[in-house]
Design a protein around this motif. Structure first.
Motif, PDB file in Angstrom:
ATOM      1  N   LYS A  90      -4.026  11.219  -8.431  1.00  0.00           N
ATOM      2  CA  LYS A  90      -3.260  12.333  -8.114  1.00  0.00           C
ATOM      3  C   LYS A  90      -4.090  13.133  -6.693  1.00  0.00           C
ATOM      4  O   LYS A  90      -5.414  13.110  -6.667  1.00  0.00           O
ATOM      5  N   GLY A 106      10.210   9.832  -6.111  1.00  0.00           N
ATOM      6  CA  GLY A 106       9.377   9.080  -7.468  1.00  0.00           C
ATOM      7  C   GLY A 106       9.555   7.747  -7.566  1.00  0.00           C
ATOM      8  O   GLY A 106       9.304   7.090  -8.695  1.00  0.00           O
ATOM      9  N   GLU A 124       4.869   5.563  -7.995  1.00  0.00           N
ATOM     10  CA  GLU A 124       3.947   6.544  -8.659  1.00  0.00           C
ATOM     11  C   GLU A 124       2.565   6.177  -8.001  1.00  0.00           C
ATOM     12  O   GLU A 124       2.219   5.250  -7.830  1.00  0.00           O
TER      13      GLU A 124
END
Length: 110
Positions: free
Chosen positions: A20, A13, A16
């Motif tokens: 998506k 992570g 980011e």
């Protein structure tokens, strides 16, 4: 030193994503397009006639190119390969009988 290594390790992570990822029809569409292109390429290659005498490229400098163009113009020949054939035929005509026999043996095709 161990603190430096800890800072360099990638953590889950860290970055980011902006969008998506979704596996959609685009992958399927891309695969279909690739298959279509391959089929078209294969069909085009089948239709092409392979010419056996176009195997190599001859590279030469600008001074040779100028001389070649001048001699082609004098002889009335359009293409480089035709002029080279003309020069080879003329040169072979100047061989002695023994050299001409060697030449004929060397140029025989199997």
């Amino acid at each position: 030193m161990s603190s430096k290594l800890n800072r360099l390790e990638r953590l889950a992570g860290n970055i980011e994503p902006k969008q998506k990822y979704t596996a959609s029809k685009t992958l399927k569409a891309n695969l279909e397009e690739i298959e279509k292109n391959l089929k078209n390429k294969e069909e085009a290659e089948k239709g092409k006639e392979k010419i056996n005498n176009q195997k190599n490229t001859l590279k030469y400098g600008d001074d040779v190119r100028i001389k070649l163009e001048a001699q082609k113009q004098i002889e009335g020949v359009k293409f480089d390969y035709k002029f080279l054939e003309l020069l080879l035929d003329r040169n072979a005509g100047n061989f002695s009988p023994r050299d001409r026999a060697k030449y004929n043996i060397l140029i025989e095709e199997d």
